[in-house]
Each structure stands twice: as structure tokens, then as C-alpha cells.
Design a protein around this motif. Structure first.
Motif, short mmCIF file in Angstrom:
data_model
loop_
_atom_site.label_atom_id
_atom_site.label_comp_id
_atom_site.label_asym_id
_atom_site.label_seq_id
_atom_site.Cartn_x
_atom_site.Cartn_y
_atom_site.Cartn_z
N ASP A 25 0.85 -1.18 0.00
CA ASP A 25 0.00 0.00 0.00
C ASP A 25 0.89 1.23 0.00
O ASP A 25 1.44 1.61 1.03
N SER A 27 0.08 4.22 -0.34
CA SER A 27 -0.55 5.42 0.22
C SER A 27 -0.27 5.56 1.72
O SER A 27 -0.60 6.58 2.31
N MET A 28 0.35 4.54 2.32
CA MET A 28 0.61 4.55 3.76
C MET A 28 2.09 4.34 4.06
O MET A 28 2.77 3.61 3.35
N ARG A 30 4.35 2.70 6.97
CA ARG A 30 4.17 1.74 8.06
C ARG A 30 5.53 1.45 8.68
O ARG A 30 6.47 1.07 7.98
N PHE A 39 1.15 3.85 11.54
CA PHE A 39 0.59 4.00 10.20
C PHE A 39 0.40 5.48 9.95
O PHE A 39 -0.19 6.17 10.79
N ALA A 40 0.87 5.97 8.82
CA ALA A 40 0.69 7.39 8.48
C ALA A 40 0.31 7.48 7.00
O ALA A 40 0.95 6.86 6.14
N MET A 41 -0.72 8.26 6.72
CA MET A 41 -1.13 8.50 5.34
C MET A 41 -0.10 9.41 4.68
O MET A 41 0.30 10.41 5.25
N ARG A 42 0.30 9.06 3.47
CA ARG A 42 1.26 9.91 2.75
C ARG A 42 0.63 11.24 2.34
O ARG A 42 1.32 12.24 2.25
N ALA A 44 -2.06 13.24 4.04
CA ALA A 44 -2.86 13.24 5.27
C ALA A 44 -3.86 14.39 5.29
O ALA A 44 -3.48 15.54 5.06
#
Length: 165
Positions: A25, A27-28, A30, A39-42, A44
């Protein structure tokens, strides 16, 4: 010659079937350390543009927004959601919603919510940059780099870290 063919048959007989490639994934972000995960959203979402909005929402027992950064701890069992507010002056305010799980329970329950830190923006040619340290385990702190154009209000920020591709 027979020995060579027999060796070839033995080697090919032991070959493991190849597993299909695992889709990552992208988009994240980890990061794992000692059983804990970040976990961080790219990309955000910035849910709040004022402290009033954040303080009202963060203490509610039910979450109304997806957390752009989450830490899942194994001991004690916790989920910590970090929410973002960027003020009109470019200050990043970090809110925290902590969920705990009692022994024998399957689900996490809301424990508390609070504004925990604020970060003035660093001046960079592209706009605003914030460096946010997130404790993951006793030995590991993850530094997230959040970037955005210097334009308010913001809908999202780009998130990267020097240690994770």
C-alpha cells in the motif's frame, strides 16, 4: 550422466512454488518496532483549521474523522489516533485520541482526547514544513516530515520520513 540427471530431478523436485508478489500500500507509511506499529497516510487530511474545532471534536467519544496517523501499541493495548489542525499562522497543532482495550475485551474503547503538541512551521521555499516526533517504542521514535504550500486553510499535507521509503 545418470547421476547428473538424478541430481537435476532432485533439485527440481525440491523447488518451492513461487508465491505471487505482495502488493504494498503505497498510500501509507508503516513502521514496526517491538510489536508496535505506526501507520501514516502519505497524503494526510487536515481535519481542522481552528483550535475550537479541534478541541470540540477531539474529546467526543465517537470519531467522526479518519486519523491520518495511528500508533497501535501491544502493551498496554492501545490505539492512538493523531489528528491535525493547521492554524492561519501556519502552526501545526497535534491532537490525540487514545483508545484502550481491557483484558479479555476484543474492541477498543475511547479513553481520552486532548491537544498534545504544537509545532511552528519551518520556512522552506515550497511553503511550510513541520517535523513531528512520534514515540513508537522505548527505543524508536519516528520523525515525520509534513509539508504543504503556505496557503490557509489546508485540506491535506504530504507526509514522509527519512527512515522509510
Amino acid at each position: 550422466m545418470v547421476a547428473a540427471v538424478a541430481a537435476l530431478v532432485i533439485v527440481t523436485g525440491r523447488a518451492e512454488p513461487q508465491s505471487p508478489p505482495v502488493a504494498l500500500d503505497q498510500s501509507m507509511i508503516r513502521v514496526q518496532s517491538q510489536g508496535n506499529e505506526l501507520f501514516a497516510m502519505r497524503e494526510a487530511p487536515v481535519a481542522y483549521s481552528t483550535l475550537e474545532q479541534m478541541s470540540t471534536s477531539i474529546a467526543a467519544t465517537t470519531a467522526t474523522r479518519t486519523a491520518p496517523v495511528r500508533v497501535v501499541r501491544t502493551s498496554p493495548p492501545q490505539e492512538i489516533d493523531y489528528l491535525l489542525c493547521i492554524t492561519n499562522g501556519g502552526t501545526l497543532v497535534l491532537g490525540e485520541r487514545v483508545h484502550t482495550r481491557a483484558a479479555g475485551e476484543r474492541r477498543f474503547a475511547f479513553a481520552r482526547g486532548a491537544i498534545v503538541r504544537s509545532y511552528p512551521s519551518l520556512s522552506v521555499p515550497e511553503g511550510w514544513l513541520w517535523l513531528v516526533d512520534v514515540p513508537l517504542s522505548r527505543e524508536t521514535t519516528v520523525t515525520l516530515q509534513l509539508r504543504a504550500r503556505a496557503h490557509w486553510p489546508l485540506e491535506s499535507v504530504s507526509v514522509t520520513t527519512a527512515d522509510v521509503p
